[in-house]
Design an enzyme around this catalytic site. Structure first.
Site, PDB file in Angstrom:
ATOM      1  N   THR A 266      -6.559   0.671   2.653  1.00  0.00           N
ATOM      2  CA  THR A 266      -7.980   0.301   2.757  1.00  0.00           C
ATOM      3  C   THR A 266      -8.840   1.520   3.096  1.00  0.00           C
ATOM      4  O   THR A 266      -9.925   1.704   2.527  1.00  0.00           O
ATOM      5  CB  THR A 266      -8.165  -0.781   3.847  1.00  0.00           C
TER       6      THR A 266
ATOM      7  N   THR B 253       0.836  -1.207   0.000  1.00  0.00           N
ATOM      8  CA  THR B 253       0.000   0.000   0.000  1.00  0.00           C
ATOM      9  C   THR B 253       0.871   1.257   0.000  1.00  0.00           C
ATOM     10  O   THR B 253       2.095   1.171   0.065  1.00  0.00           O
ATOM     11  CB  THR B 253      -0.929  -0.002   1.232  1.00  0.00           C
TER      12      THR B 253
ATOM     13  N   PRO C 164      -5.564  -2.876  -2.239  1.00  0.00           N
ATOM     14  CA  PRO C 164      -5.239  -2.367  -0.906  1.00  0.00           C
ATOM     15  C   PRO C 164      -5.614  -3.356   0.200  1.00  0.00           C
ATOM     16  O   PRO C 164      -5.058  -3.300   1.288  1.00  0.00           O
ATOM     17  CB  PRO C 164      -6.083  -1.101  -0.777  1.00  0.00           C
TER      18      PRO C 164
ATOM     19  N   LYS D 207       3.422  -0.553  10.958  1.00  0.00           N
ATOM     20  CA  LYS D 207       2.946  -0.142   9.628  1.00  0.00           C
ATOM     21  C   LYS D 207       3.609   1.167   9.205  1.00  0.00           C
ATOM     22  O   LYS D 207       3.690   2.114   9.978  1.00  0.00           O
ATOM     23  CB  LYS D 207       1.411  -0.001   9.652  1.00  0.00           C
TER      24      LYS D 207
ATOM     25  N   HIS E  33      -4.250  -0.303  13.105  1.00  0.00           N
ATOM     26  CA  HIS E  33      -3.239  -1.271  12.660  1.00  0.00           C
ATOM     27  C   HIS E  33      -2.129  -1.437  13.699  1.00  0.00           C
ATOM     28  O   HIS E  33      -1.965  -0.596  14.581  1.00  0.00           O
ATOM     29  CB  HIS E  33      -2.615  -0.821  11.339  1.00  0.00           C
TER      30      HIS E  33
HETATM   31  N1  LIG Z   1      -3.287  -5.786   0.439  1.00  0.00           N
HETATM   32  C1  LIG Z   1      -3.411  -6.390   1.612  1.00  0.00           C
HETATM   33  O1  LIG Z   1      -4.378  -7.127   1.863  1.00  0.00           O
HETATM   34  C2  LIG Z   1      -2.357  -6.196   2.640  1.00  0.00           C
HETATM   35  C3  LIG Z   1      -1.340  -5.337   2.376  1.00  0.00           C
HETATM   36  N2  LIG Z   1      -0.346  -5.155   3.269  1.00  0.00           N
HETATM   37  C4  LIG Z   1       0.744  -4.295   2.813  1.00  0.00           C
HETATM   38  O2  LIG Z   1       1.805  -5.156   2.403  1.00  0.00           O
HETATM   39  C5  LIG Z   1       3.047  -4.512   2.629  1.00  0.00           C
HETATM   40  C6  LIG Z   1       3.931  -5.420   3.480  1.00  0.00           C
HETATM   41  O3  LIG Z   1       3.361  -5.526   4.760  1.00  0.00           O
HETATM   42  P1  LIG Z   1       4.066  -6.394   5.900  1.00  0.00           P
HETATM   43  O4  LIG Z   1       4.306  -7.765   5.398  1.00  0.00           O
HETATM   44  O5  LIG Z   1       3.286  -6.195   7.139  1.00  0.00           O
HETATM   45  O6  LIG Z   1       5.456  -5.614   6.035  1.00  0.00           O
HETATM   46  P2  LIG Z   1       6.870  -6.184   6.517  1.00  0.00           P
HETATM   47  O7  LIG Z   1       7.668  -4.981   6.934  1.00  0.00           O
HETATM   48  O8  LIG Z   1       6.672  -7.280   7.491  1.00  0.00           O
HETATM   49  O9  LIG Z   1       7.486  -6.814   5.185  1.00  0.00           O
HETATM   50  C7  LIG Z   1       8.042  -6.080   4.153  1.00  0.00           C
HETATM   51  C8  LIG Z   1       9.214  -6.888   3.641  1.00  0.00           C
HETATM   52  O10 LIG Z   1       9.743  -6.281   2.471  1.00  0.00           O
HETATM   53  C9  LIG Z   1      11.142  -6.396   2.553  1.00  0.00           C
HETATM   54  N3  LIG Z   1      11.822  -5.472   1.648  1.00  0.00           N
HETATM   55  C10 LIG Z   1      12.207  -4.181   1.859  1.00  0.00           C
HETATM   56  N4  LIG Z   1      12.845  -3.714   0.777  1.00  0.00           N
HETATM   57  C11 LIG Z   1      12.856  -4.720  -0.126  1.00  0.00           C
HETATM   58  C12 LIG Z   1      13.395  -4.879  -1.436  1.00  0.00           C
HETATM   59  N5  LIG Z   1      14.055  -3.881  -2.028  1.00  0.00           N
HETATM   60  N6  LIG Z   1      13.241  -6.053  -2.067  1.00  0.00           N
HETATM   61  C13 LIG Z   1      12.592  -7.071  -1.490  1.00  0.00           C
HETATM   62  N7  LIG Z   1      12.087  -7.013  -0.246  1.00  0.00           N
HETATM   63  C14 LIG Z   1      12.215  -5.847   0.423  1.00  0.00           C
HETATM   64  C15 LIG Z   1      11.436  -6.120   4.009  1.00  0.00           C
HETATM   65  O11 LIG Z   1      12.750  -6.537   4.351  1.00  0.00           O
HETATM   66  P3  LIG Z   1      13.484  -5.879   5.652  1.00  0.00           P
HETATM   67  O12 LIG Z   1      12.690  -6.365   6.825  1.00  0.00           O
HETATM   68  O13 LIG Z   1      14.870  -6.411   5.593  1.00  0.00           O
HETATM   69  O14 LIG Z   1      13.385  -4.394   5.472  1.00  0.00           O
HETATM   70  C16 LIG Z   1      10.361  -6.974   4.657  1.00  0.00           C
HETATM   71  O15 LIG Z   1      10.780  -8.313   4.780  1.00  0.00           O
HETATM   72  C17 LIG Z   1       2.715  -3.166   3.275  1.00  0.00           C
HETATM   73  O16 LIG Z   1       2.683  -2.170   2.285  1.00  0.00           O
HETATM   74  C18 LIG Z   1       1.321  -3.373   3.844  1.00  0.00           C
HETATM   75  O17 LIG Z   1       0.590  -2.183   3.948  1.00  0.00           O
HETATM   76  C19 LIG Z   1      -0.323  -5.798   4.461  1.00  0.00           C
HETATM   77  C20 LIG Z   1      -1.327  -6.645   4.802  1.00  0.00           C
HETATM   78  C21 LIG Z   1      -2.447  -6.908   3.919  1.00  0.00           C
HETATM   79  O1  LIG Z   2      -0.021  -2.926   6.735  1.00  0.00           O
HETATM   80  C1  LIG Z   2      -0.952  -3.728   6.992  1.00  0.00           C
HETATM   81  O2  LIG Z   2      -0.879  -4.547   7.907  1.00  0.00           O
HETATM   82  C2  LIG Z   2      -2.158  -3.678   6.153  1.00  0.00           C
HETATM   83  N1  LIG Z   2      -2.169  -2.911   5.115  1.00  0.00           N
HETATM   84  C3  LIG Z   2      -3.218  -2.766   4.170  1.00  0.00           C
HETATM   85  C4  LIG Z   2      -3.736  -1.347   4.163  1.00  0.00           C
HETATM   86  O3  LIG Z   2      -2.924  -0.408   4.242  1.00  0.00           O
HETATM   87  O4  LIG Z   2      -4.942  -1.158   4.036  1.00  0.00           O
HETATM   88  C5  LIG Z   2      -4.280  -3.821   4.313  1.00  0.00           C
HETATM   89  C6  LIG Z   2      -4.575  -4.244   5.711  1.00  0.00           C
HETATM   90  O5  LIG Z   2      -5.287  -3.235   6.325  1.00  0.00           O
HETATM   91  C7  LIG Z   2      -3.292  -4.585   6.463  1.00  0.00           C
END
Ligand SMILES: NC(=O)C1=CN([C@@H]2O[C@H](COP(=O)(O)OP(=O)(O)OC[C@H]3O[C@@H](n4cnc5c(N)ncnc54)[C@H](OP(=O)(O)O)[C@@H]3O)[C@@H](O)[C@H]2O)C=CC1
Ligand SMILES: O=C(O)C1=N[C@H](C(=O)O)C[C@H](O)C1
Length: 266
Positions: A166, A101, A126, A159, A155
């Site tokens: 969303t 997002t 999202p 984050k 959240h």
């Molecule tokens: N659409 C949906 O339903 C949902 C969306 N999201 C979104 O998904 C995204 C990830 O969320 P979340 O998993 O909680 O976040 P995290 O911080 O747990 O994970 C992000 C990962 O990306 C890695 N990363 C950073 N830079 C790079 C790169 N250049 N290449 C590859 N990997 C990289 C990070 O590594 P490092 O830790 O080493 O920095 C980390 O492991 C967010 O934008 C969140 O808002 C989340 C939940 C649901």
């Molecule tokens: O970062 C998260 O965790 C999430 N990100 C998404 C958002 O920004 O809406 C989806 C969900 O809410 C979880």
């Protein structure tokens, strides 16, 4: 069903781990590689929590696309990285499924145009949770009857982006069906800056960040002598995975960019 060759970006993340497990355990999906920012050239199986998943780790996404030639990229990284990855995927003819997002309207317009130029599908969602999609749809329905609404999204405190993707999407859907409106008292003043939250087309959005939370949102409508609250909670990131699976399957049949799963879940 034809096997879909998939690369996951952000495998060590909270969402990335769930997505790797989903792809690894789905019969017609093949996890071909992962993109991370460390451990280049190693097997994912050497990383904590991935024992038995023997696929290469790439830190260079372009080299990954050139060598692996995947059908789909699942991106679950950070806003800036996610934008770059999506653009490169489209450039290389790889269909992006993006959960990351923090994309602006301008980012979405640019990526939509790029997908159009390339004539391939892309999905930017999202929120992948079916309950969250329903919450947004119900909120859009309710907005036809209630002009006054505020969004509270809650959240976990790790984050990066606020408001959540969303919450922005919910406000966009509501503003499609209700006239633009400045809510509250016309002369209201904040005595503490930010007290009334951010606004999207007059809709206040409040972002709460606390340890212990995962992903939650309330859409509160107020009317004459009544209020309506629509709430969704994700208590586990597994809640997002059926939407990721559906997106991967659907993106293979698209030739434009779709923003939001409400456009593919009837
Ligand atoms: N659409 C949906 O339903 C949902 C969306 N999201 C979104 O998904 C995204 C990830 O969320 P979340 O998993 O909680 O976040 P995290 O911080 O747990 O994970 C992000 C990962 O990306 C890695 N990363 C950073 N830079 C790079 C790169 N250049 N290449 C590859 N990997 C990289 C990070 O590594 P490092 O830790 O080493 O920095 C980390 O492991 C967010 O934008 C969140 O808002 C989340 C939940 C649901
Ligand atoms: O970062 C998260 O965790 C999430 N990100 C998404 C958002 O920004 O809406 C989806 C969900 O809410 C979880």
């Amino acid at each position: 069903m034809k096997t879909i060759k998939i690369v996951v970006a952000g495998p060590r993340g909270r969402m990335g781990r769930e997505a790797v497990s989903l792809v690894h355990n789905t019969e017609h999906f093949q996890l071909a590689a992962v993109i991370d920012r460390m451990n280049d050239g190693q097997s994912l199986s050497a990383v904590d929590g991935f024992s038995g998943i023997d696929v290469p780790i790439y830190t260079d996404i372009e080299r990954c696309f050139q060598e692996v030639k995947p059908d789909v990229l699942i991106d679950l990284t950070t806003p800036e990285v996610g934008k770059k990855h999506t653009e490169l995927a489209l450039h290389y003819g790889v269909r992006p499924v993006v959960g990351t997002t923090g994309f602006t309207k301008e980012d979405l317009a640019r990526l939509t145009e790029l997908a159009e130029d390339k004539g391939i599908g892309a999905i930017i969602a999202p929120n992948f949770a079916v309950g969250a999609i329903l919450m947004m749809k119900f909120a859009q329905m309710a907005a036809k009857y209630f002009n006054d609404v505020e969004i509270i999204e809650l959240h976990h405190d790790q984050k990066l982006d606020a408001p959540s993707g969303t919450a922005v999407k919910t406000a966009e859907l509501i503003s499609m069906v209700r006239p633009s409106k400045k809510q509250g008292h016309p002369e209201e003043k904040e005595t503490l800056e930010g007290a009334r939250g951010a606004t999207y087309d007059g809709i206040p959005i409040h972002s709460v960040r606390l340890p212990g939370l995962i992903a939650h949102q309330e859409v509160i409508f107020g009317g004459n002598g009544q209020a309506l609250t629509i709430r969704h909670d994700s208590f586990h990131r597994a809640s997002f995975m059926s939407g990721v699976k559906l997106s991967v399957e659907t993106v293979m049949k698209l030739n434009t960019l779709v923003y939001g799963l409400e456009n593919i879940i009837e």
